[in-house]
Design an enzyme around this catalytic site. Structure first.
Site, PDB file in Angstrom:
ATOM      1  N   GLU A  77       0.836  -1.210   0.000  1.00 20.49           N
ATOM      2  CA  GLU A  77       0.000   0.000   0.000  1.00 20.49           C
ATOM      3  C   GLU A  77       0.866   1.254   0.000  1.00 20.49           C
ATOM      4  O   GLU A  77       1.841   1.341   0.739  1.00 20.49           O
ATOM      5  CB  GLU A  77      -0.899  -0.018   1.243  1.00 20.49           C
ATOM      6  CG  GLU A  77      -2.204   0.699   1.031  1.00 20.49           C
ATOM      7  CD  GLU A  77      -3.063   0.014  -0.043  1.00 20.49           C
ATOM      8  OE1 GLU A  77      -3.077   0.526  -1.181  1.00 20.49           O
ATOM      9  OE2 GLU A  77      -3.696  -1.001   0.253  1.00 20.49           O
ATOM     10  N   ASP A 135       2.942   2.098  -4.999  1.00 18.81           N
ATOM     11  CA  ASP A 135       2.937   2.117  -6.481  1.00 18.81           C
ATOM     12  C   ASP A 135       3.633   3.366  -7.019  1.00 18.81           C
ATOM     13  O   ASP A 135       4.420   3.283  -7.955  1.00 18.81           O
ATOM     14  CB  ASP A 135       1.542   1.900  -7.091  1.00 18.81           C
ATOM     15  CG  ASP A 135       0.493   2.944  -6.749  1.00 18.81           C
ATOM     16  OD1 ASP A 135       0.726   3.774  -5.835  1.00 18.81           O
ATOM     17  OD2 ASP A 135      -0.569   2.927  -7.399  1.00 18.81           O
ATOM     18  N   GLY A 160     -16.031   5.213  -4.217  1.00 24.02           N
ATOM     19  CA  GLY A 160     -15.417   5.856  -3.061  1.00 24.02           C
ATOM     20  C   GLY A 160     -15.192   4.928  -1.874  1.00 24.02           C
ATOM     21  O   GLY A 160     -14.891   5.386  -0.776  1.00 24.02           O
ATOM     22  N   LEU A 179     -12.394   0.540  -3.503  1.00 24.77           N
ATOM     23  CA  LEU A 179     -12.358  -0.652  -4.361  1.00 24.77           C
ATOM     24  C   LEU A 179     -12.110  -0.269  -5.818  1.00 24.77           C
ATOM     25  O   LEU A 179     -12.246  -1.074  -6.714  1.00 24.77           O
ATOM     26  CB  LEU A 179     -13.659  -1.450  -4.214  1.00 24.77           C
ATOM     27  CG  LEU A 179     -13.929  -1.929  -2.781  1.00 24.77           C
ATOM     28  CD1 LEU A 179     -15.282  -2.624  -2.687  1.00 24.77           C
ATOM     29  CD2 LEU A 179     -12.831  -2.884  -2.310  1.00 24.77           C
ATOM     30  N   GLU A 229      -6.650   9.761 -15.711  1.00 23.66           N
ATOM     31  CA  GLU A 229      -7.028  10.131 -14.341  1.00 23.66           C
ATOM     32  C   GLU A 229      -6.114  11.227 -13.786  1.00 23.66           C
ATOM     33  O   GLU A 229      -6.570  12.168 -13.148  1.00 23.66           O
ATOM     34  CB  GLU A 229      -7.030   8.896 -13.425  1.00 23.66           C
ATOM     35  CG  GLU A 229      -7.539   9.220 -12.024  1.00 23.66           C
ATOM     36  CD  GLU A 229      -8.093   8.038 -11.250  1.00 23.66           C
ATOM     37  OE1 GLU A 229      -8.441   7.005 -11.853  1.00 23.66           O
ATOM     38  OE2 GLU A 229      -8.199   8.154 -10.012  1.00 23.66           O
ATOM     39  N   ASP A 264      -4.218   0.519  -9.903  1.00 23.41           N
ATOM     40  CA  ASP A 264      -5.640   0.226 -10.061  1.00 23.41           C
ATOM     41  C   ASP A 264      -5.992  -0.132 -11.500  1.00 23.41           C
ATOM     42  O   ASP A 264      -6.723  -1.084 -11.769  1.00 23.41           O
ATOM     43  CB  ASP A 264      -6.486   1.420  -9.617  1.00 23.41           C
ATOM     44  CG  ASP A 264      -6.271   1.757  -8.145  1.00 23.41           C
ATOM     45  OD1 ASP A 264      -5.596   0.964  -7.448  1.00 23.41           O
ATOM     46  OD2 ASP A 264      -6.773   2.806  -7.705  1.00 23.41           O
TER      47      ASP A 264
END
Ligand code: ADP
Ligand code: MG
Length: 375
Positions: free
Chosen positions: A30, A33, A115, A118, A153, A165
């Site tokens: 976490e 990336d 939100g 996920l 994004e 993601d």
């Protein structure tokens, strides 16, 4: 009503194709990336669907059932980063990043909660990207589409997300987690057979969403970049814990802690892969716990709801539990014995009730396939 029928009703003609792209959950790795590290996400069952039709002109007409179903219209020539309603930017951004030359009509429907950590955003982007790639025969590879949707994004929506993601939404494989090298996007599929071992990965949406999300994320990214710069490396991926300890005096204490999370987390990903390959789920669970503690104490991205979830899960016999996603709310995961699901969920629910928090939501999902053209 099916998405095809809804599309026909809205736009007056049937769609040329329908695609689907999943949300994801990250097992471990976490906030690494954007430090060129390794992550281990899997694609979940819940998907975002995109129905698309090519137009003869250069008009762009898009709608989403989750954004009220109203059509937003523009021209290809008018696509410009940071313009349009927020929900529309995720779709327009992909059309822009893929340099589409024809007008299109798009209707979106989704099962991925938005939100909740996920990654409904990547599911949306990737469903659109796969559709455009197919219909216009753009022949982009999945890593290329990952980079392009990330660019959409980052630049069009204005969210400085990493590459994880989009990669997992595109490259997920049923029964596997994806070991992704965020530097070169090379991948290895790691078999994850929770069910066969009587285990289950419970996903808990705390439904908390704290205001720090945006600023907190950007701040941590720049703290990581500052440490990499001081140490003269491209990214924290290139630093060992020993080197970091030696440089401690040169760093602001808070930056040292941020970097320590990243460096130890990258190491935990590689240990987690070994644990999974050996079916050592006790060991894997411990790594999840260490990841949570590091995110909570060194990276400071947890919150009361996430900590309470993790504690309540562990008190009920979970093998491991941690917050997932950016933090300050969103979801947590807990690796539990299959038979304990009810017990763990009600323990978490009770803890939330006592603390006066909004009732959490529970999901579970086996690792599932990545984005697909459905017809
Ligand atoms: P997450 O990706 O964790 O779900 P984000 O904040 O990154 O959370 O993305 C959520 C945003 O993405 C929503 O606020 C909305 O603008 C957009 N979005 C996601 N799914 C859809 C959808 N099905 N329709 C329209 N917009 C969506
Ligand atoms: Mg997102």
């Amino acid at each position: 009503m099916s998405l095809r029928n809804a599309f026909s009703e809205l736009f007056g003609l049937v769609p040329d194709l329908v695609t689907a792209a999943p949300g994801r959950v990250n097992l471990i790795g976490e906030h690494v990336d954007y430090n060129d590290g390794f992550v281990l996400p899997f694609a979940i069952d819940a998907r975002t669907y995109c129905a698309l039709r090519v137009r003869e002109d250069s008009r762009v007409r898009i709608a989403s059932k989750q954004a009220g179903g109203e059509i937003y219209e523009t021209e290809l020539a008018e696509l410009k980063p940071l313009t349009g309603p927020n929900w529309a930017r995720y779709i327009l951004g992909v059309i822009w990043a893929l340099e589409v030359k024809n007008g299109v009509e798009i209707l979106i429907d989704s099962e991925v909660p938005s939100g909740a950590g996920l990654s409904s955003s990547a599911a949306l982007e990737c469903s659109v990207a796969i559709a455009l790639n197919e219909i216009f025969t753009l022949n982009k590879s999945l890593p290329q589409l990952a980079r392009l949707t990330q660019r959409a994004e980052n630049e069009y929506v204005g969210v400085p997300c990493g590459i994880m993601d989009q990669s997992i939404s595109l490259m997920g494989k049923s029964g596997h987690a994806l070991l992704l090298d965020c530097r070169d996007l090379s991948t290895r599929q790691i078999r994850v057979d929770f069910a066969n071992l009587g285990l289950k990965l419970l996903i808990i949406d705390t439904r908390a969403h704290h205001a720090l999300v945006d600023g907190g994320y950007a701040e941590r990214r720049s703290q990581c970049e500052a440490v990499a710069q001081t140490l003269g490396v491209k990214a924290l991926r290139d630093v060992t814990i020993g080197e970091l300890e030696i440089a401690r005096m040169k760093l602001p204490e808070v930056n040292f802690k941020r970097a320590r999370h990243v460096v130890t987390e990258i190491e935990r990903v590689s240990l987690a892969v070994k644990a999974l390959e050996a079916d050592s789920f006790e060991e894997f669970g411990k790594l999840l716990n260490q990841s949570h503690i590091s995110l909570r104490d060194d990276y400071n991205v947890s919150c009361a709801e996430l900590d309470l979830t993790v504690d309540a899960a562990l008190n009920c016999g979970a093998l491991g539990s941690r917050m997932v996603g950016g933090g300050f709310g969103g979801s947590a995961i807990a690796l539990i014995r299959e038979g304990d699901a009810g017990k763990v969920a009600s323990n978490i629910e009770r803890a939330f009730q006592s603390a006066g928090f909004t009732t959490p939501r529970f999901f579970d999902s086996l690792p599932s396939d990545g984005a697909q053209v459905l017809n």
